[in-house]
Write an enzyme that holds these catalytic residues in place. Structure first.
Site, mmCIF file in Angstrom:
data_model
loop_
_atom_site.group_PDB
_atom_site.id
_atom_site.type_symbol
_atom_site.label_atom_id
_atom_site.label_comp_id
_atom_site.label_asym_id
_atom_site.label_seq_id
_atom_site.Cartn_x
_atom_site.Cartn_y
_atom_site.Cartn_z
ATOM 1 C CG ASP A 1 39.485 30.429 45.283
ATOM 2 O OD1 ASP A 1 40.029 30.563 44.176
ATOM 3 O OD2 ASP A 1 40.122 30.304 46.348
ATOM 4 C CG HIS B 1 34.987 33.155 47.414
ATOM 5 N ND1 HIS B 1 35.731 34.118 48.077
ATOM 6 C CD2 HIS B 1 35.560 31.954 47.704
ATOM 7 C CE1 HIS B 1 36.702 33.523 48.752
ATOM 8 N NE2 HIS B 1 36.625 32.218 48.538
#
Length: 275
Positions: free
Chosen positions: A86, A231
């Protein structure tokens, strides 16, 4: 003043689907907002099995085979887990792409627009050219359940447009910031042609730079048909990826994209997928 309080109260009662993670037991999802419910939620396994049964029925009746990519893993047989990232692309992303290429792994990248996809278009193009799946994580990471339908569209469309311009294809998957969604959000995603993808595994890598801890958290939570959330923008994450992939493979997992995990099902716009 009274009117403002009333509006605030209405907003707080709005149905919200929030992804909440308990590291001791893996990820869980909490529905808040009193007696409100969220419709259209499917587990990847259930979507896949339903599509496989339908495909089998079509073959028995002499119908066409269900579409699929030659050489893609068959997660009805293989022990699959989807790897997702993400909030990128960011400066560390090319190094991550090098690792994934070396390991022969494809991932799903949920891209943020402002300061990311608009800043690193060459990285977005490389993702596409190397076979990764590109998805939408909003323009500026606003919580969608707190926005109007028009505001939600304004968060989604710029990323759709940028990815289409860079790669020639708009995303068909999205991930709501903080995992928070609702029937109202789902209605907008249905209109935009986007399926919503949540997760079952997170290392909370936004809160630590400890690569060993990130690795251990992922491995402790991973189960078959899970979806891993990481991430690539945070310092401790990219160095953890080689060890995560190697350890998952030793445990018998096949690392796939979200669409590969769902296949032979196709992502349905507006539907929420969560393991």
């Amino acid at each position: 003043m009274k009117r403002s309080r009333t509006r605030l109260g209405q907003r707080l009662r709005k149905p919200v689907f929030r992804a909440a993670v308990t590291l001791a037991t893996g990820a869980s999802l909490l529905l808040t907002g009193g007696c409100a419910t969220l419709h259209g939620v499917k587990a990847p396994h259930d979507a896949r099995e339903a599509a496989a049964e339908e495909s089998g029925a079509q073959k028995s009746a002499g119908g066409p085979d269900s579409p699929g990519s030659p050489g893609s893993p068959d997660c009805t047989v293989a022990k699959c887990v989807a790897l997702t990232f993400d909030g990128g692309p960011s400066k560390p992303t090319p190094k991550l792409l090098d690792i994934l290429k070396e390991k022969k792994v494809h991932a799903t990248f949920f891209l943020q627009g402002k300061g990311h996809a608009d800043t690193y278009p060459d990285t977005v193009l490389r993702m596409s050219e190397e076979g990764h799946e590109i998805a939408n994580h909003t323009w500026s990471h606003k919580v969608l359940t707190e926005l109007s339908a028009e505001e939600i569209e304004a968060e989604m469309k710029p990323v759709q447009d940028d990815v289409r311009r860079i790669t020639g294809r708009a995303p068909v998957l999205m991930r709501p910031p903080q995992g928070r969604t609702s029937d109202d959000v789902s209605a907008v995603m249905r209109k935009l042609g986007l399926a919503q993808i949540l997760w079952s595994v997170t290392a909370k890598d936004y809160a630590t730079t400890d690569t060993a801890l990130i690795t251990r958290r992922v491995l402790d939570q991973t189960r078959r048909d899970g979806i891993i959330l990481l991430h690539d923008r945070y310092k401790g994450t990219v160095p953890a990826v080689p060890g995560i992939i190697d350890s998952l493979r030793r445990r018998g997992y096949t690392v796939v994209t979200v669409s590969q995990l769902l296949a032979p099902a196709s992502p349905e716009p507006g539907t929420v997928y969560r393991p």
